[in-house]
Enzyme design. Structure first.
Site, PDB file in Angstrom:
ATOM      1  N   ASN A  52       0.888  -1.297  -0.017  1.00  0.00           N
ATOM      2  CA  ASN A  52      -0.150  -0.099   0.059  1.00  0.00           C
ATOM      3  C   ASN A  52       0.907   1.306   0.029  1.00  0.00           C
ATOM      4  O   ASN A  52       0.971   2.024  -1.060  1.00  0.00           O
ATOM      5  CB  ASN A  52      -0.965   0.054   1.229  1.00  0.00           C
ATOM      6  N   ASP A  53       1.547   1.555   0.921  1.00  0.00           N
ATOM      7  CA  ASP A  53       2.373   2.666   1.151  1.00  0.00           C
ATOM      8  C   ASP A  53       3.276   2.860   0.066  1.00  0.00           C
ATOM      9  O   ASP A  53       3.649   4.237  -0.433  1.00  0.00           O
ATOM     10  CB  ASP A  53       3.417   2.671   2.453  1.00  0.00           C
TER      11      ASP A  53
END
Lengths: 103, 464
Positions: free
Chosen positions: B390-391
C-alpha cells in the site's frame, strides 16, 4: 592502556567501520544490520569479565543477567543472520551463475 | 594463559569482525562473512575464561557463568530458528535491545566494583554514565520498536500535547543526573539516571511512525555498538573497543543509507511527528465508491495483457502467498505474458526484506526488478498487480506535503493501464495513510486474503 592509545584505536576503528560498509547494496541492508547487531553481542566478553570478578551478591546477580542477555544477543543474532543469508544462496548479480548454484 | 597470547587472540577476533562486516556488504560473500564473525565471537568467548589474573586473584562464578551462557543459547537459538521471516525485523530489534541492556548492566557492575576503592576516575565515570544512559535508552527504545512491529500497539506516531517538552525535560533530567553521578558518585544517582534513561528511550521512539521504525532500529543498533566500545574502555578491553566502534560507525552509515533509500532525512524520521500537521481524516472516505472485481475479471485482465508487473508488499508475506504468486507468474509467462516483480527498496518491513521473502519462495532473481529500473516501464505496462502493498505505491508520497511518507520515492503504478489491488480490507497501510489510488477509475480491487484470492485467480486463469 594509555588514553592516547585508546583514542587512536577508537578513531581508526571508526574509519574502518565507515569504509567496510560504504558500498553495500539495498538488498543487504537488513542482513548487514542483523550481522552488526550480532557483533555487538561481544559485550558477552565484558559480561563474563565482570561476572568473573564479582564478589557480592548484587554484582553477581546483575552480571549473570548481563551474561544471559548478551548471549541471546550474540548467538541469536548470528543464527538469524545466517537464516536470512541462507535464502540468498546462489544469488549473485549474474543470472546465469544463480541457475547453476540453485540446482 | 600468557598475557601476550591472550591479547593476540583478542586481536584475531577483532580482525574477524572487520572481515565479517566486509563480507556482509557483498551478496556473494555475505554468508561466509557472517560465519567469520561468529567464529571471532566464539574465539573471544572461550579465550576470556582463560584470562590471565593478577597474583592473588582467582576466577569466580565460573559454573554460574557457563550455566547462564547455556540458558542464553537455549533462549536465543530456538527464537532465531523458529521465527517467521515476516517477523524477523522485530526479533532483530529485540536482540539489539537485550544487547544494550547487557552493556548497561556490565557498566553498572564495574562501577560498583570500582567504587569499592573510593570514587572511580573521571574518565571511567564518564564512560560508565554514557554506557548506562545509551544502553538503557537502546533497551527500552527497542522494546517499543518491537511492540510497534509486532502490532502490539498502534503503528502510528504517538504524539501527546506538549510531548516535545516532556521529551526535552526527560533528556535534561538524564543529562543532569549523569552530571550528578560524575560529580559525586554513589549508587542512588546512577539508579535515578538509569530509570530516566529507560523512560527517555520510550518517549524517543513513541512519535516515530511505523514505516520509519527500521531506521530507528538501525540507529539504536549503532548506539548499542558505541556503548560496547565505552564499556570496553572501562574494562580495558581492546577487543570491546574495536568491535563496539566498528558497529557504531558502520551502523551510523547504514542508518543514513537506509534513510536515503526511503527518501527521508534522519531528522525528519525522528522528529517529523512533531512538525507534521495532523492528518485530516477524510470524512468522505467511507462514502466514496471503489470498483471491486471478481477473480474472473482479474484473470481476464491478466490473460489479455502483454506486460504485467507484480508489486509485492508485506501483506503477501503475511498471507504466505509467495508460492501462489509465483505459480500465477509462471502461468502467465507460459501464456506469453511478460512478467516482472517491481520491488520497492523498503517493501516489507525493512530495506531488502522483500528480497529475502521472495527468495524463500525461490522466485527467480532475474524477475525481481528494482524500483529505479521498473518505474520507467510502467507506461508500457498493461496491468499492475499490487499484492498486499500500500504505502510503497501511495501517490500521497508525492502529492501531500506533510504526510508521514511525503518524499519517499514510490513505484509509479498509476502510470500503468490497469491497477489491481489485492487487499484484505480498505484499511490503510502500515504508515496509516489513506491511498488515493484506490479510488482511481482504472483501479480494480479484489478483496480477501491474498493467498485465497490468488488461488482463485490462478484457477480462473487455467479455465480460460
Amino acid at each position: 592502556m594509555t588514553t592516547m592509545a585508546v583514542l587512536t584505536i577508537f578513531l581508526l576503528a571508526i574509519f574502518v567501520g565507515f569504509e567496510v560498509v560504504s558500498k553495500v547494496s539495498t538488498t543487504l541492508h537488513t542482513p548487514l544490520m542483523s550481522g552488526a547487531n550480532a557483533i555487538h553481542g561481544i559485550i558477552l566478553v565484558g559480561a563474563i569479565i565482570v561476572a568473573d570478578n564479582a564478589t557480592s551478591g548484587l554484582e553477581t546477580t546483575l552480571s549473570i543477567v548481563a551474561v544471559v542477555l548478551a548471549t541471546i544477543n550474540m548467538v541469536g543474532g548470528f543464527v538469524v543472520t545466517d537464516r536470512m543469508l541462507e535464502m540468498f544462496k546462489g544469488k549473485p548479480k549474474t543470472p546465469k551463475a544463480s541457475k547453476e548454484v540453485a540446482k | 594463559m600468557n598475557q601476550n597470547i591472550y591479547d593476540l587472540l583478542g586481536l584475531a577476533s577483532a580482525v574477524c569482525f572487520i572481515l565479517a562486516l566486509k563480507g556482509l556488504s557483498t551478496p556473494k560473500t555475505a554468508r561466509r562473512g557472517n560465519l567469520i564473525g561468529a567464529a571471532g565471537a566464539t574465539i573471544a568467548t572461550i579465550v576470556v575464561f582463560f584470562a590471565p589474573k593478577a597474583a592473588g586473584q582467582s576466577h569466580h562464578n565460573t559454573i554460574l557463568i557457563l550455566a547462564a551462557i547455556a540458558f542464553g543459547v537455549l533462549v536465543g537459538v530456538p527464537a532465531a530458528r523458529k521465527i517467521q521471516m515476516t517477523q524477523m525485523p522485530q526479533l532483530v530489534a529485540l536482540f539489539n535491545g537485550v544487547g544494550g541492556g547487557a552493556a548497561a548492566l556490565v557498566a553498572t557492575v564495574e562501577y560498583l566494583n570500582l567504587s569499592k576503592d573510593g570514587k572511580p576516575s573521571a574518565a571511567n565515570l564518564v564512560a560508565t554514565v554514557f554506557t548506562v544512559i545509551v544502553g538503557c535508552t537502546s533497551f527500552s527504545g527497542s522494546v517499543i520498536t518491537f511492540m510497534k512491529l509486532q502490532e502490539l500497539m498502534t503503528t502510528r506516531p504517538v504524539v501527546f500535547p506538549g510531548g516535545r517538552f516532556v521529551i526535552a525535560a526527560t533528556l535534561a533530567g538524564v543529562l543532569g543526573t549523569g552530571g550528578w553521578v560524575i560529580a559525586s558518585g554513589g549508587n542512588t544517582p546512577l539508579l535515578v539516571m538509569g530509570g530516566l534513561a529507560l523512560l527517555f528511550g520510550i518517549l524517543f521512539v513513541l512519535p516515530v511512525g511505523g514505516a520509519d521504525v527500521p531506521i530507528v532500529i538501525s540507529l539504536l543498533n549503532a548506539f548499542t555498538g558505541l556503548t560496547v566500545a565505552a564499556s570496553g574502555y572501562v574494562l580495558q578491553s581492546t577487543l570491546l573497543i574495536v568491535a563496539g566502534t566498528l558497529v557504531g560507525a558502520s551502523g551510523t552509515i547504514l542508518t543514513r543509507l537506509m534513510a536515503a533509500a526511503m527518501g527521508r532525512s534522519l531528522f525528519g524520521t525522528l522528529f517529523g511527528a512533531f512538525t507534521a500537521k495532523p492528518q485530516e481524516v477524510s470524512a468522505a472516505g467511507e462514502a466514496r465508491s471503489v470498483k471491486s472485481g471478481s477473480p474472473d475479471d482479474v484473470a481476464i485482465l491478466l490473460n489479455y495483457a502483454q506486460r504485467v508487473v507484480i508489486v509485492p508488499g508485506f501483506g503477501l508475506a503475511v498471507a504466505q502467498a509467495q508460492h501462489t504468486v509465483r505459480e500465477l507468474a509462471d502461468l502467465l509467462a507460459a501464456k506469453g505474458v511478460d512478467v516482472a516483480y517491481g520491488i520497492h527498496p523498503v517493501a516489507g518491513r525493512m530495506p531488502g526484506h522483500m528480497n529475502v521473502l521472495l527468495a524463500e519462495a525461490s522466485v527467480p532473481y532475474e524477475q525481481l526488478v528494482e524500483m529505479d529500473e521498473v518505474n520507467p516501464t510502467f507506461p508500457q505496462t498493461d496491468v499492475v498487480l499490487v499484492v498486499g502493498a500500500n504505502d510503497v505505491v501511495n501517490p500521497a508520497a508525492k502529492t501531500t506535503p506533510g504526510c508521514p511518507i511525503y518524499g519517499m520515492p514510490i513505484l509509479d503504478v498509476a502510470e500503468a493501464g490497469n491497477v489491481i489491488f489485492l487487499k484484505r480490507s480498505m484499511r490503510p497501510g502500515f504508515a496509516g495513510i489513506e491511498n488515493e489510488l484506490l479510488y482511481d477509475p482504472k483501479t480494480t480491487l479484489l478483496f480477501g486474503d491474498a493467498k485465497d484470492s490468488l488461488t482463485k485467480v490462478v484457477s480462473a486463469l487455467k479455465a480460460l
